[in-house]
Design a protein around this motif. Structure first.
Motif, PDB file in Angstrom:
ATOM      1  N   ALA A   1       0.827  -1.212   0.000  1.00  0.00           N
ATOM      2  CA  ALA A   1       0.000   0.000   0.000  1.00  0.00           C
ATOM      3  C   ALA A   1       0.857   1.256   0.000  1.00  0.00           C
ATOM      4  O   ALA A   1       0.559   2.230  -0.704  1.00  0.00           O
ATOM      5  CB  ALA A   1      -0.925  -0.025   1.217  1.00  0.00           C
ATOM      6  N   LEU A   2       1.944   1.250   0.783  1.00  0.00           N
ATOM      7  CA  LEU A   2       2.853   2.399   0.808  1.00  0.00           C
ATOM      8  C   LEU A   2       3.499   2.610  -0.556  1.00  0.00           C
ATOM      9  O   LEU A   2       3.704   3.739  -0.990  1.00  0.00           O
ATOM     10  CB  LEU A   2       3.930   2.187   1.871  1.00  0.00           C
ATOM     11  N   ALA A   3       3.819   1.504  -1.228  1.00  0.00           N
ATOM     12  CA  ALA A   3       4.425   1.609  -2.546  1.00  0.00           C
ATOM     13  C   ALA A   3       3.449   2.234  -3.537  1.00  0.00           C
ATOM     14  O   ALA A   3       3.825   3.072  -4.362  1.00  0.00           O
ATOM     15  CB  ALA A   3       4.871   0.235  -3.031  1.00  0.00           C
ATOM     16  N   VAL A   4       2.181   1.842  -3.455  1.00  0.00           N
ATOM     17  CA  VAL A   4       1.160   2.405  -4.334  1.00  0.00           C
ATOM     18  C   VAL A   4       1.038   3.908  -4.108  1.00  0.00           C
ATOM     19  O   VAL A   4       0.873   4.693  -5.060  1.00  0.00           O
ATOM     20  CB  VAL A   4      -0.194   1.703  -4.108  1.00  0.00           C
ATOM     21  N   GLN A   5       1.143   4.339  -2.859  1.00  0.00           N
ATOM     22  CA  GLN A   5       1.003   5.762  -2.541  1.00  0.00           C
ATOM     23  C   GLN A   5       2.096   6.622  -3.170  1.00  0.00           C
ATOM     24  O   GLN A   5       1.914   7.833  -3.330  1.00  0.00           O
ATOM     25  CB  GLN A   5       0.985   5.956  -1.025  1.00  0.00           C
ATOM     26  N   THR A   6       3.222   6.025  -3.532  1.00  0.00           N
ATOM     27  CA  THR A   6       4.295   6.809  -4.149  1.00  0.00           C
ATOM     28  C   THR A   6       3.955   7.209  -5.575  1.00  0.00           C
ATOM     29  O   THR A   6       4.571   8.121  -6.129  1.00  0.00           O
ATOM     30  CB  THR A   6       5.615   6.005  -4.184  1.00  0.00           C
ATOM     31  N   GLY A   7       3.004   6.515  -6.189  1.00  0.00           N
ATOM     32  CA  GLY A   7       2.665   6.787  -7.568  1.00  0.00           C
ATOM     33  C   GLY A   7       3.414   5.912  -8.558  1.00  0.00           C
ATOM     34  O   GLY A   7       3.189   5.995  -9.773  1.00  0.00           O
ATOM     35  N   ALA A   8       4.290   5.042  -8.043  1.00  0.00           N
ATOM     36  CA  ALA A   8       5.027   4.129  -8.912  1.00  0.00           C
ATOM     37  C   ALA A   8       4.141   2.958  -9.325  1.00  0.00           C
ATOM     38  O   ALA A   8       3.112   2.680  -8.700  1.00  0.00           O
ATOM     39  CB  ALA A   8       6.269   3.605  -8.184  1.00  0.00           C
ATOM     40  N   GLU A   9       4.522   2.261 -10.401  1.00  0.00           N
ATOM     41  CA  GLU A   9       3.857   1.013 -10.751  1.00  0.00           C
ATOM     42  C   GLU A   9       4.300  -0.038  -9.750  1.00  0.00           C
ATOM     43  O   GLU A   9       5.497  -0.188  -9.475  1.00  0.00           O
ATOM     44  CB  GLU A   9       4.251   0.568 -12.154  1.00  0.00           C
ATOM     45  N   VAL A  10       3.357  -0.776  -9.181  1.00  0.00           N
ATOM     46  CA  VAL A  10       3.670  -1.751  -8.143  1.00  0.00           C
ATOM     47  C   VAL A  10       3.242  -3.134  -8.606  1.00  0.00           C
ATOM     48  O   VAL A  10       2.151  -3.323  -9.153  1.00  0.00           O
ATOM     49  CB  VAL A  10       2.959  -1.406  -6.814  1.00  0.00           C
ATOM     50  N   ILE A  11       4.112  -4.109  -8.392  1.00  0.00           N
ATOM     51  CA  ILE A  11       3.841  -5.505  -8.725  1.00  0.00           C
ATOM     52  C   ILE A  11       4.049  -6.331  -7.469  1.00  0.00           C
ATOM     53  O   ILE A  11       5.116  -6.283  -6.850  1.00  0.00           O
ATOM     54  CB  ILE A  11       4.776  -6.014  -9.834  1.00  0.00           C
ATOM     55  N   GLY A  12       3.029  -7.071  -7.066  1.00  0.00           N
ATOM     56  CA  GLY A  12       3.146  -7.949  -5.913  1.00  0.00           C
ATOM     57  C   GLY A  12       3.555  -9.350  -6.331  1.00  0.00           C
ATOM     58  O   GLY A  12       3.095  -9.845  -7.360  1.00  0.00           O
ATOM     59  N   VAL A  13       4.422  -9.971  -5.543  1.00  0.00           N
ATOM     60  CA  VAL A  13       4.880 -11.331  -5.818  1.00  0.00           C
ATOM     61  C   VAL A  13       4.757 -12.163  -4.554  1.00  0.00           C
ATOM     62  O   VAL A  13       5.201 -11.746  -3.474  1.00  0.00           O
ATOM     63  CB  VAL A  13       6.337 -11.362  -6.310  1.00  0.00           C
ATOM     64  N   THR A  14       4.136 -13.328  -4.664  1.00  0.00           N
ATOM     65  CA  THR A  14       4.001 -14.254  -3.536  1.00  0.00           C
ATOM     66  C   THR A  14       4.618 -15.595  -3.926  1.00  0.00           C
ATOM     67  O   THR A  14       4.403 -16.081  -5.036  1.00  0.00           O
ATOM     68  CB  THR A  14       2.518 -14.451  -3.168  1.00  0.00           C
ATOM     69  N   LEU A  15       5.369 -16.172  -3.013  1.00  0.00           N
ATOM     70  CA  LEU A  15       5.983 -17.470  -3.232  1.00  0.00           C
ATOM     71  C   LEU A  15       5.222 -18.536  -2.462  1.00  0.00           C
ATOM     72  O   LEU A  15       4.982 -18.373  -1.262  1.00  0.00           O
ATOM     73  CB  LEU A  15       7.439 -17.476  -2.765  1.00  0.00           C
ATOM     74  N   GLN A  16       4.805 -19.598  -3.162  1.00  0.00           N
ATOM     75  CA  GLN A  16       4.283 -20.764  -2.449  1.00  0.00           C
ATOM     76  C   GLN A  16       5.486 -21.625  -2.100  1.00  0.00           C
ATOM     77  O   GLN A  16       6.139 -22.182  -2.975  1.00  0.00           O
ATOM     78  CB  GLN A  16       3.296 -21.560  -3.293  1.00  0.00           C
ATOM     79  N   LEU A  17       5.751 -21.750  -0.802  1.00  0.00           N
ATOM     80  CA  LEU A  17       6.977 -22.402  -0.364  1.00  0.00           C
ATOM     81  C   LEU A  17       6.784 -23.835   0.097  1.00  0.00           C
ATOM     82  O   LEU A  17       7.753 -24.582   0.187  1.00  0.00           O
ATOM     83  CB  LEU A  17       7.630 -21.587   0.759  1.00  0.00           C
ATOM     84  N   TYR A  18       5.582 -24.222   0.444  1.00  0.00           N
ATOM     85  CA  TYR A  18       5.334 -25.612   0.812  1.00  0.00           C
ATOM     86  C   TYR A  18       3.868 -25.935   0.581  1.00  0.00           C
ATOM     87  O   TYR A  18       3.025 -25.055   0.473  1.00  0.00           O
ATOM     88  CB  TYR A  18       5.723 -25.904   2.264  1.00  0.00           C
ATOM     89  N   ASP A  19       3.592 -27.223   0.492  1.00  0.00           N
ATOM     90  CA  ASP A  19       2.233 -27.711   0.254  1.00  0.00           C
ATOM     91  C   ASP A  19       1.460 -27.656   1.555  1.00  0.00           C
ATOM     92  O   ASP A  19       1.749 -28.397   2.486  1.00  0.00           O
ATOM     93  CB  ASP A  19       2.294 -29.150  -0.277  1.00  0.00           C
ATOM     94  N   HIS A  20       0.465 -26.764   1.631  1.00  0.00           N
ATOM     95  CA  HIS A  20      -0.289 -26.619   2.871  1.00  0.00           C
ATOM     96  C   HIS A  20      -1.159 -27.833   3.163  1.00  0.00           C
ATOM     97  O   HIS A  20      -1.718 -27.951   4.248  1.00  0.00           O
ATOM     98  CB  HIS A  20      -1.146 -25.357   2.833  1.00  0.00           C
ATOM     99  N   GLY A  21      -1.251 -28.749   2.196  1.00  0.00           N
ATOM    100  CA  GLY A  21      -1.964 -29.995   2.481  1.00  0.00           C
ATOM    101  C   GLY A  21      -1.058 -30.997   3.154  1.00  0.00           C
ATOM    102  O   GLY A  21      -1.500 -31.852   3.912  1.00  0.00           O
ATOM    103  N   THR A  22       0.245 -30.915   2.869  1.00  0.00           N
ATOM    104  CA  THR A  22       1.225 -31.809   3.481  1.00  0.00           C
ATOM    105  C   THR A  22       1.657 -31.294   4.846  1.00  0.00           C
ATOM    106  O   THR A  22       1.816 -32.037   5.802  1.00  0.00           O
ATOM    107  CB  THR A  22       2.455 -31.947   2.567  1.00  0.00           C
ATOM    108  N   VAL A  23       1.903 -29.970   4.931  1.00  0.00           N
ATOM    109  CA  VAL A  23       2.263 -29.332   6.194  1.00  0.00           C
ATOM    110  C   VAL A  23       1.049 -28.569   6.691  1.00  0.00           C
ATOM    111  O   VAL A  23       0.688 -27.545   6.124  1.00  0.00           O
ATOM    112  CB  VAL A  23       3.452 -28.376   6.011  1.00  0.00           C
ATOM    113  N   PRO A  24       0.362 -29.049   7.720  1.00  0.00           N
ATOM    114  CA  PRO A  24      -0.869 -28.412   8.173  1.00  0.00           C
ATOM    115  C   PRO A  24      -0.674 -26.936   8.481  1.00  0.00           C
ATOM    116  O   PRO A  24       0.290 -26.557   9.151  1.00  0.00           O
ATOM    117  CB  PRO A  24      -1.211 -29.209   9.451  1.00  0.00           C
ATOM    118  N   GLN A  25      -1.573 -26.127   7.969  1.00  0.00           N
ATOM    119  CA  GLN A  25      -1.472 -24.698   8.211  1.00  0.00           C
ATOM    120  C   GLN A  25      -2.113 -24.347   9.548  1.00  0.00           C
ATOM    121  O   GLN A  25      -3.052 -24.972   9.999  1.00  0.00           O
ATOM    122  CB  GLN A  25      -2.137 -23.912   7.081  1.00  0.00           C
ATOM    123  N   ARG A  26      -1.577 -23.316  10.160  1.00  0.00           N
ATOM    124  CA  ARG A  26      -2.096 -22.860  11.436  1.00  0.00           C
ATOM    125  C   ARG A  26      -1.986 -21.350  11.477  1.00  0.00           C
ATOM    126  O   ARG A  26      -1.317 -20.754  10.631  1.00  0.00           O
ATOM    127  CB  ARG A  26      -1.289 -23.442  12.606  1.00  0.00           C
TER     128      ARG A  26
END
Length: 368
Positions: free
Chosen positions: A31-56
């Motif tokens: 959100a802070l990046a968007v406020q600067t007026g720059a083009e912003v690209i979000g990136v998320t990494l899926q690091l493990y299988d949440h079906g194999t490692v139970p999420q909490r």
């Protein structure tokens, strides 16, 4: 609320890539990046299988977190990409975590994660996209110094994450931005509420995100079954005083779990011997060390400095020390220092560098 991303040029026409874990911190950074007026690209990494490692509550980088990151990106009107890095994370972080325990060491997977998929691969993607910087939600400060960018502790000591970023290289630090380093956590959550972000009250992620319910032993045993084999607990002279149900249940400095009665004083884990599957126990005095030899040293300072302090655990109080010939030497003995941990060197609030503890030098102390 605005943040200075130190772009070196007008934000108009600039591009910022934000690492979005799905938590409140990285969401506010976006959100802070968007406020600067720059083009912003979000990136998320899926690091493990949440079906194999139970999420909490308190996990990250899987399932619900990916959904939350995408929802925040949609609300902010920015592009969002998800990359599957499960294989890289398993090999570079989870397998290494298990191997360190098998070797009788105390691993720090967060540093390995930052060294690998987060700052190496994410940073590479940001540069491929022609971004001016990669911004993250870490609580550290990037300060422009006379010789280039410097890494400093966060203003909020309770949130400071500089210990986990000691391996950040100069080249990476030049490109990275940490907009939350000057902000206390309550202010970050309030900003998220003001922006209407659904993650405003989401629980903080834990240090070891892939360990369900804090049961690291079960993760290690699943990856390296031999780590769960039983063995002897011996005293400093090598006499057997008990049995254990696997080295994975012990780290140097630990007191709980030994379950040995009839001793004249409390016992602690002094050493772990993986070759013989022995846990060596002794009094607290036996844990005292005067120094430690380091490997994989990353140096961010300009030269070898005086007035140093060192942290051997993320929540430890910085201890006065000197650094010479690849080793740290404490002014007064430190306790519970274990191979596999990181030793991070500071001058004031600035991170000068650090390395991995390979061996410790015992202090000659009489029993307390």
């Amino acid at each position: 609320m605005n943040a200075d991303f130190q772009l070196g040029r007008s934000a108009k026409g600039a591009r910022i890539v934000v690492a979005m874990s799905g938590g409140v911190d990285s969401s506010v950074v976006a959100a802070l990046a968007v406020q600067t007026g720059a083009e912003v690209i979000g990136v998320t990494l899926q690091l493990y299988d949440h079906g194999t490692v139970p999420q909490r509550a308190g996990s990250c980088c899987a399932g619900q977190d990916i959904y939350d990151a995408r929802t925040v990106a949609d609300r902010l009107g920015i592009a969002h990409h998800v990359f599957d890095y499960e294989s890289r994370f398993r090999e570079g972080v989870i397998d290494r975590f298990a191997d360190e325990y098998v070797r009788g060491r105390t691993p720090i997977p967060c540093v390995s994660c930052n060294q690998g998929v987060k700052f190496t691969d994410l940073l590479g993607f940001a540069r491929e996209m022609g971004a001016d910087c990669l911004a993250t939600g870490h609580y550290v400060r990037r300060v422009a110094g006379p010789h280039g960018a410097e890494l400093h502790r966060a203003d909020d000591p309770a949130r400071d994450q500089s210990y986990f970023l000691f391996a950040t290289t100069r080249d990476q630090l030049d490109y990275l931005r940490f907009p939350l380093g000057d902000m206390p956590k309550p202010a970050v959550r309030e900003a998220a509420r003001a922006l209407g972000l659904l993650v405003a009250d989401k629980p903080d992620s834990q240090d070891i995100c892939f360990v369900p319910n804090g049961d690291y032993a079960s993760i290690v045993k699943k990856v390296r079954p031999e780590a769960g084999e039983p063995g002897a607990i011996v005293d400093l002279e090598g006499r057997e005083i008990g049995r254990h149900r696997g080295l994975i249940h012990f780290t140097v400095g630990q007191r709980r779990g030994l379950e040995i009665g009839g001793q004249p004083e409390p016992l602690y884990v002094v050493r772990i011997e993986p070759e013989t599957r022995r846990v060596v126990a002794g009094p607290k005095a036996a844990l005292a060390v005067r120094g430690a030899r380091l490997s994989g040293i990353n140096w961010l300072g300009e030269d070898q400095c005086d007035d140093l302090t060192v942290k051997v655990r993320s929540m430890a109080k910085p201890a006065p020390a000197r650094f010479a010939d690849g080793a740290v030497h404490f002014e007064t003995p430190e306790y519970g220092v274990a191979p596999g941990q990181a030793a991070v060197l500071y001058q004031g609030d600035r991170v000068l560098g650090g390395g991995w503890i390979e061996e410790t030098f015992a202090a000659e102390l009489s029993p307390a």
